[in-house]
Design a protein around this motif. Structure first.
Motif, PDB file in Angstrom:
ATOM      1  N   GLU A 175       3.238   0.014   2.146  1.00 39.19           N
ATOM      2  CA  GLU A 175       1.899   0.277   1.656  1.00 39.19           C
ATOM      3  C   GLU A 175       1.966   0.471   0.143  1.00 39.19           C
ATOM      4  O   GLU A 175       3.031   0.743  -0.407  1.00 39.19           O
ATOM      5  CB  GLU A 175       1.355   1.553   2.323  1.00 39.19           C
ATOM      6  CG  GLU A 175       0.770   1.276   3.699  1.00 39.19           C
ATOM      7  CD  GLU A 175      -0.398   0.296   3.652  1.00 39.19           C
ATOM      8  OE1 GLU A 175      -1.399   0.601   3.001  1.00 39.19           O
ATOM      9  OE2 GLU A 175      -0.288  -0.778   4.274  1.00 39.19           O
ATOM     10  N   PRO A 176       0.855   0.321  -0.534  1.00 38.52           N
ATOM     11  CA  PRO A 176       0.870   0.457  -1.986  1.00 38.52           C
ATOM     12  C   PRO A 176       1.384   1.814  -2.455  1.00 38.52           C
ATOM     13  O   PRO A 176       1.178   2.824  -1.791  1.00 38.52           O
ATOM     14  CB  PRO A 176      -0.601   0.313  -2.368  1.00 38.52           C
ATOM     15  CG  PRO A 176      -1.231  -0.356  -1.232  1.00 38.52           C
ATOM     16  CD  PRO A 176      -0.445  -0.015  -0.019  1.00 38.52           C
ATOM     17  N   GLU A 177       2.068   1.791  -3.586  1.00 39.96           N
ATOM     18  CA  GLU A 177       2.557   3.053  -4.154  1.00 39.96           C
ATOM     19  C   GLU A 177       1.615   3.457  -5.274  1.00 39.96           C
ATOM     20  O   GLU A 177       1.661   2.872  -6.354  1.00 39.96           O
ATOM     21  CB  GLU A 177       3.970   2.850  -4.693  1.00 39.96           C
ATOM     22  CG  GLU A 177       4.988   2.650  -3.596  1.00 39.96           C
ATOM     23  CD  GLU A 177       6.302   2.134  -4.137  1.00 39.96           C
ATOM     24  OE1 GLU A 177       6.547   2.271  -5.345  1.00 39.96           O
ATOM     25  OE2 GLU A 177       7.062   1.594  -3.339  1.00 39.96           O
ATOM     26  N   ALA A 207      -1.095 -11.630  -1.772  1.00 36.35           N
ATOM     27  CA  ALA A 207      -0.812 -10.187  -1.799  1.00 36.35           C
ATOM     28  C   ALA A 207      -0.607  -9.663  -0.378  1.00 36.35           C
ATOM     29  O   ALA A 207       0.315  -8.871  -0.124  1.00 36.35           O
ATOM     30  CB  ALA A 207      -1.953  -9.439  -2.474  1.00 36.35           C
ATOM     31  N   LEU A 208      -1.439 -10.124   0.554  1.00 41.85           N
ATOM     32  CA  LEU A 208      -1.276  -9.698   1.951  1.00 41.85           C
ATOM     33  C   LEU A 208       0.103 -10.111   2.455  1.00 41.85           C
ATOM     34  O   LEU A 208       0.802  -9.327   3.097  1.00 41.85           O
ATOM     35  CB  LEU A 208      -2.354 -10.338   2.836  1.00 41.85           C
ATOM     36  CG  LEU A 208      -3.792  -9.845   2.691  1.00 41.85           C
ATOM     37  CD1 LEU A 208      -4.679 -10.516   3.727  1.00 41.85           C
ATOM     38  CD2 LEU A 208      -3.880  -8.334   2.857  1.00 41.85           C
ATOM     39  N   LEU A 242      -4.057  -3.400  -6.191  1.00 42.78           N
ATOM     40  CA  LEU A 242      -4.086  -3.749  -4.763  1.00 42.78           C
ATOM     41  C   LEU A 242      -2.753  -3.449  -4.079  1.00 42.78           C
ATOM     42  O   LEU A 242      -2.709  -2.887  -3.001  1.00 42.78           O
ATOM     43  CB  LEU A 242      -4.417  -5.242  -4.621  1.00 42.78           C
ATOM     44  CG  LEU A 242      -4.810  -5.722  -3.238  1.00 42.78           C
ATOM     45  CD1 LEU A 242      -6.128  -5.092  -2.800  1.00 42.78           C
ATOM     46  CD2 LEU A 242      -4.948  -7.243  -3.213  1.00 42.78           C
ATOM     47  N   VAL A 243      -1.641  -3.847  -4.728  1.00 46.24           N
ATOM     48  CA  VAL A 243      -0.343  -3.696  -4.055  1.00 46.24           C
ATOM     49  C   VAL A 243       0.429  -2.465  -4.527  1.00 46.24           C
ATOM     50  O   VAL A 243       1.360  -2.027  -3.861  1.00 46.24           O
ATOM     51  CB  VAL A 243       0.555  -4.959  -4.224  1.00 46.24           C
ATOM     52  CG1 VAL A 243      -0.128  -6.169  -3.665  1.00 46.24           C
ATOM     53  CG2 VAL A 243       0.953  -5.181  -5.668  1.00 46.24           C
ATOM     54  N   GLY A 244       0.032  -1.914  -5.693  1.00 50.90           N
ATOM     55  CA  GLY A 244       0.603  -0.648  -6.127  1.00 50.90           C
ATOM     56  C   GLY A 244       2.006  -0.709  -6.692  1.00 50.90           C
ATOM     57  O   GLY A 244       2.635   0.329  -6.872  1.00 50.90           O
ATOM     58  N   SER A 245       2.521  -1.895  -6.970  1.00 49.38           N
ATOM     59  CA  SER A 245       3.857  -1.958  -7.576  1.00 49.38           C
ATOM     60  C   SER A 245       3.860  -3.080  -8.596  1.00 49.38           C
ATOM     61  O   SER A 245       3.377  -4.184  -8.327  1.00 49.38           O
ATOM     62  CB  SER A 245       4.903  -2.210  -6.487  1.00 49.38           C
ATOM     63  OG  SER A 245       5.798  -3.235  -6.844  1.00 49.38           O
TER      64      SER A 245
END
Lengths: 196, 228
Positions: free
Chosen positions: A105-107, A95-96, A52-55
């Motif tokens: 933005e997600p990586e 997460a938001l 979801l968050v990409g990190s």
């Protein structure tokens, strides 16, 4: 007295305690039940949050935030929804907040790299194939809005029914269906464009 | 009962959940009935299945948390608890201050100053009379039993039956104290006092000597009082 009830039950051959039972014990300040709940949910939450968050760093931070809220609000859990829905709902909202805090933005590249690191090594060819698949999947997922991405992850990675996803995201069920519909359409278009 | 026929658009919306077997049985039945007669939606099912499989293949095996991560989490939980308690105390402090400030109008301040001055004069007068009346007489030395008793912050008040006073080490977390008390069936009566002592009461049927011995052996406990 030294053991929570569920530990004694386990010793007697009973089944593992339900999530709701663990949450009730957490509400009474039982640290061992909290640890059991944490260990039970960590793998699911980490996978969901990483995608979801990409990190990795942010996913771990949000996961910890989520569990702190679970500890603090366990007494307010009223069993109107499933425990997993309640926990994933907290994780989604944290997460938001985490993404807003970091204003990013997600990586996707990082998600794919982390997942590569975490996966068990296979044959070099299969590893390479999986790596490419992951990269294209995650770059496609990153193109979705966070709401759409969350619906896809909860449906296809967590197998949640649309009614539960609606509870997690605090939106009507029709919104969930519509988000999923558009997300699928977009994912297919992105993946077929990449394949060509 | 006649089964409701679903339209193609509605079925397409439900397909992801049909594939993961997460529809209500009646709804799943209706989707299956539609698929039997609609080749377009059957093709859609296959495309959807391919997408789902590709997503799942890209997913990683689920990993367990690192051994130290729960310890780190508990540190955060305790920090959050401390922050919450601190905020509550601050909020209470500001409410009290606000009320006092609102009460202290210039007129009330003048009245309060007059009352204080009046009382000071009264006390000085009484002290003066008492000291002049007693001059020249030998001062009686109180014996030990008559001597006034003073209580300091560290003075021990007598404990009731089955009660103990415990002081924990400074680095012991609240949940550890709660666990330990629960383990020994000790009920918290009061505390922590200004010197950090907790007063606890043992269960009626507890063997107090054993409880005390257990507590004294526990490295988290600094002091146990109330038992020989």
């Amino acid at each position: 007295m030294s053991n929570p009830i569920w530990k004694i039950e386990r010793r007697l051959g009973a089944e593992a305690p339900s999530d709701s039972r663990l949450i009730a014990a957490v509400a009474r300040g039982d640290r061992r039940s909290f640890e059991a709940l944490y260990r039970r949910y960590y793998p699911r939450l980490f996978g969901y949050l990483l995608n979801l968050v990409g990190s990795r760093e942010l996913a771990e931070e949000v996961l910890d935030d989520t569990m702190v809220v679970v500890w603090q609000k366990a007494g307010g859990f009223e069993r109107r929804s499933k425990a997993s829905t309640w926990i994933f709902g907290i994780a989604y909202r944290r997460a938001l907040k985490g993404l807003t805090r970091r204003r990013r933005e997600p990586e996707t590249a990082e998600s794919a790299r982390v997942l590569d690191e975490l996966s068990a090594p296979d044959s070099p060819e299969r590893d390479l194939g999986r790596k490419e698949l992951r990269e294209s999947m995650f770059s496609a997922l990153a193109e979705l809005s966070i709401e759409q991405r969350s619906v896809v992850l909860l449906a296809y990675f967590e197998d949640l029914p649309y009614s539960e996803i609606a509870s997690v995201l605090e939106c009507p069920v029709n919104t969930v269906k519509t988000r999923m519909f558009h997300a699928r359409r977009r994912l297919r278009a992105l993946l077929s464009a990449e394949a060509q | 009962m006649k089964m409701e026929i679903l339209g193609g658009d509605h079925v397409r919306e439900l397909l992801p959940w049909f594939l993961i077997d997460a529809l209500e049985p009646a709804e799943a039945k209706r989707v299956a009935a539609h698929l039997e007669v609609c080749s377009g939606c059957r093709a859609e099912v296959e495309a959807e299945r391919a997408l789902r499989d590709a997503l799942r293949a890209a997913a990683t095996p689920r990993i367990a948390p690192h051994a130290s991560s729960f310890v780190r989490l508990m540190e955060q939980v305790e920090a959050a608890e401390r922050r919450r308690l601190g905020t509550r105390a601050l909020r209470l402090g500001s409410v009290v201050r606000e009320r006092v400030e609102r009460w202290l109008t210039p007129r009330r301040l003048r009245i309060a100053a007059l009352v204080v001055a009046h009382n000071v004069v009264l006390v000085l007068a009484v002290v003066g009379i008492m000291s002049s009346g007693g001059r020249g007489q030998p001062e009686a030395v109180p014996d030990a039993e008559q001597a006034p008793r003073f209580e300091t912050r560290s003075s021990e008040r007598p404990l009731g039956a089955h009660r103990l006073r415990i002081v924990f080490r400074d680095d012991v977390a609240i949940w550890e104290i709660v666990d330990l008390l629960r383990e020994q069936r000790l009920e918290l009566v009061s505390g922590p006092s200004q010197v950090g002592a907790f007063e606890v009461e043992a269960a009626v049927d507890a063997e107090l000597a054993g409880v005390v011995e257990h507590l004294r052996r526990d490295p988290r406990v600094r002091l146990v009082a109330g038992w020989p």
